[in-house]
Motif scaffolding. Structure first.
Motif, mmCIF file in Angstrom:
data_model
loop_
_atom_site.group_PDB
_atom_site.id
_atom_site.type_symbol
_atom_site.label_atom_id
_atom_site.label_comp_id
_atom_site.label_asym_id
_atom_site.label_seq_id
_atom_site.Cartn_x
_atom_site.Cartn_y
_atom_site.Cartn_z
ATOM 1 N N ALA A 184 40.421 -24.686 30.701
ATOM 2 C CA ALA A 184 40.740 -23.860 31.869
ATOM 3 C C ALA A 184 40.569 -24.667 33.151
ATOM 4 O O ALA A 184 41.368 -24.539 34.089
ATOM 5 N N GLU A 185 39.542 -25.521 33.210
ATOM 6 C CA GLU A 185 39.361 -26.387 34.368
ATOM 7 C C GLU A 185 40.535 -27.351 34.522
ATOM 8 O O GLU A 185 41.021 -27.588 35.634
ATOM 9 N N VAL A 186 41.007 -27.910 33.400
ATOM 10 C CA VAL A 186 42.160 -28.810 33.436
ATOM 11 C C VAL A 186 43.379 -28.082 33.999
ATOM 12 O O VAL A 186 44.115 -28.613 34.839
ATOM 13 N N ALA A 187 43.590 -26.847 33.547
ATOM 14 C CA ALA A 187 44.733 -26.058 34.029
ATOM 15 C C ALA A 187 44.644 -25.831 35.532
ATOM 16 O O ALA A 187 45.631 -26.007 36.259
ATOM 17 N N ILE A 188 43.476 -25.452 36.020
ATOM 18 C CA ILE A 188 43.297 -25.202 37.453
ATOM 19 C C ILE A 188 43.519 -26.481 38.254
ATOM 20 O O ILE A 188 44.199 -26.480 39.289
ATOM 21 N N LEU A 189 42.969 -27.589 37.785
ATOM 22 C CA LEU A 189 43.112 -28.859 38.498
ATOM 23 C C LEU A 189 44.570 -29.297 38.583
ATOM 24 O O LEU A 189 45.027 -29.788 39.624
ATOM 25 N N ILE A 190 45.313 -29.103 37.502
ATOM 26 C CA ILE A 190 46.721 -29.495 37.509
ATOM 27 C C ILE A 190 47.528 -28.608 38.451
ATOM 28 O O ILE A 190 48.412 -29.083 39.176
ATOM 29 N N LEU A 191 47.224 -27.317 38.479
ATOM 30 C CA LEU A 191 47.917 -26.422 39.407
ATOM 31 C C LEU A 191 47.618 -26.801 40.857
ATOM 32 O O LEU A 191 48.503 -26.768 41.717
ATOM 33 N N ILE A 192 46.360 -27.193 41.138
ATOM 34 C CA ILE A 192 46.006 -27.647 42.488
ATOM 35 C C ILE A 192 46.721 -28.956 42.794
ATOM 36 O O ILE A 192 47.208 -29.177 43.910
ATOM 37 N N CYS A 193 46.796 -29.842 41.800
ATOM 38 C CA CYS A 193 47.502 -31.115 41.961
ATOM 39 C C CYS A 193 48.950 -30.880 42.386
ATOM 40 O O CYS A 193 49.453 -31.535 43.312
#
Length: 486
Positions: free
Chosen positions: A117-126
């Protein structure tokens, strides 16, 4: 596949990570979006600029103490997996049912929800910050809101594919790209600091004149200030998740921690100092992206470097988190606490392909879901529960296994201080956040027990697993690791 297995007599994770790469793994995970986007909660709860800067400095010291505890554990228990490995080594054989359970729950929370879930959030922010400098040129703001979200999700899926491909391809490729991202994000931090120094030399000291004026005397608010500061520092455990791939881990794990955590502490303190020179406390608390607002004030037409820095930081952080959690997935599969094929290794690339693919798939689901911040929030307090449990492992192992080699040993006061902080950070949110989040966390743990009892405790293996294992081996060209744990 049999022929492949016969050709390779020594298949397993290799020690391809040196000191510089280990330092960059820690930096890669610790420096994400938080320090650029929203480093405001510590200021909000501390009530003053002076106390806010003290909080950031003390949080860095506390993080270093915790990391040094893990450095000792990483040399005493030379296995990948961090908290999972330490819990299993310390308690796994004490009771047939209860002994392995804490390690299993740790793996379940990290692998199935928290890290992907953290990876998903970070990629969306990216994606959000990658688009920022060109959004007007491509007419992004003119699109319907639904189309904008679909477009961003599509780009996020492409980035997730790239991240997953890198971790599938080879450890050396990961190391090269992660080194580049880590250097890039450190440079972005330094750019912000230099911008603040420039403003300071220009006499912009008005915002700093208040000092400790307005400092809160509410113990609960002070606690929340430290809680949010320490959350921004999270990630110092990352190098111990890949212990088996570190060259000379007994030396390079402690060294990488002693190098990286003080560097990040200095960057965080001076970045906040720079923000507070340029922005008023009210502007910092209300700004949706502090670094971007800072860039507009200081860099003018060159302000685009800040969103690009955020994009680089979040991409590198997502890459490092996925790399680390796939090793946890690998170790759990090897120990029988997860699907066995998750511990299989590509016969040439020597990467845990099935574990990487699984993490990519779970992150994909979270990206499609969109807003998964609540998932992070209801599980995040469990991180410090596991950190505290790991420190207990250190104390127990010193008592029960004094004969184990300890090339690095922290003073006894350090684990006790870290344990006190862990208890504080585990309990504090229970009095400040809705109880529903903790009921959700409890529900997720219970769902893990549904899998633990039949498949781990009773070792039930459906006949379908043989076909599934064969399919995984054929698709990913993987075979079981030769390394067996005692």
């Amino acid at each position: 596949m049999t022929a492949i297995k016969e050709e390779k007599s020594d298949v397993g994770l290799k020690q391809n990570i040196g000191l510089l790469a280990a330092v960059n793994i820690i930096i890669g995970v610790m420096i994400g979006s938080g320090i650029f986007v929203s480093p405001t909660e510590a200021l909000k709860y501390s009530g003053s600029i002076g106390l806010c800067l003290v909080v950031w400095a003390v949080c860095g010291i506390v993080s270093l103490l915790g990391a040094l505890c893990f450095a000792e554990l990483g040399t005493v228990v030379p296995k990948s997996g961090a908290e999972y490995a330490y819990l299993l080594e310390t308690f796994g054989k004490l009771h047939k049912f209860w002994g392995p359970l804490p390690a299993f729950i740790c793996n379940w929370v990290y692998v199935m929800v928290l890290r992907p879930a953290e990876v998903a959030i970070l990629i969306l922010i990216c994606i959000t910050y990658s688009i920022e400098p060109i959004r007007h040129n491509i007419g992004f703001d003119n699109l319907d809101e639904a189309y904008r979200q679909h477009f961003q999700k599509l780009l996020a899926i492409v980035v997730l594919f790239i991240v997953t491909y890198i971790n599938l391809r080879s450890v050396k490729l990961f190391v090269r790209i992660n080194n580049f991202c880590s250097f890039g994000k450190v440079i972005a931090c330094i750019v912000v600091i230099l911008g603040g120094v420039y403003e300071l030399f220009n006499g912009n000291t008005k915002n700093l004149s208040s000092g400790f004026e307005g400092t809160t005397t509410n113990a609960g608010n002070i606690a929340l200030a430290f809680y949010n500061g320490l959350w921004a520092y999270d990630g110092w455990v990352s190098v111990t998740l890949v212990t088996e791939e570190i060259k000379r881990p007994e030396i390079n794990i402690p060294r990488s921690i002693l190098i990286s955590v003080p560097i990040i502490t200095a960057l965080y303190v001076f970045m906040n100092f720079s923000y507070l020179i340029v922005l008023t406390p009210n502007e910092m608390v209300t700004s949706p992206a502090v670094a971007v607002e800072f860039g507009k004030r200081v860099f003018g037409p060159f302000a685009f470097v800040i969103p690009l820095g955020v994009a680089l930081a979040t991409f590198g952080c997502a890459l490092s988190i996925q790399f680390s959690v796939t090793r946890l997935c690998f170790v759990a599969g090897r120990e029988g606490h997860f699907l066995a094929p998750m511990s299989y290794i590509h016969y040439e690339k020597l990467t845990p392909g099935p574990a990487v693919a699984l993490q990519g798939l779970i992150s994909l689901i979270f990206i499609l879901m969109g807003d998964v911040h609540d998932l992070i929030e209801f599980a995040s307090f469990l991180i410090w529960v596991f950190y505290g449990a790991a420190v207990i492992c250190l104390l127990v192992l010193r008592k029960t296994r004094p004969d184990l080699p300890r090339p690095y040993k922290v003073p006894l006061v350090v684990p006790f201080l870290t344990l006190a902080v862990a208890v504080f950070l585990s309990v504090t949110p229970m009095f400040t956040q809705p109880p529903a989040k903790y009921l959700a966390a409890l529900g997720f743990i219970i769902s893990g027990l549904i899998f633990y009892v039949p498949f781990v405790y009773y070792k039930y293996r459906p006949k379908l697993m043989d076909k599934f294992t064969f399919l995984i081996q054929v698709l990913f060209e993987v075979i079981p690791s030769d390394k067996k744990e005692s």
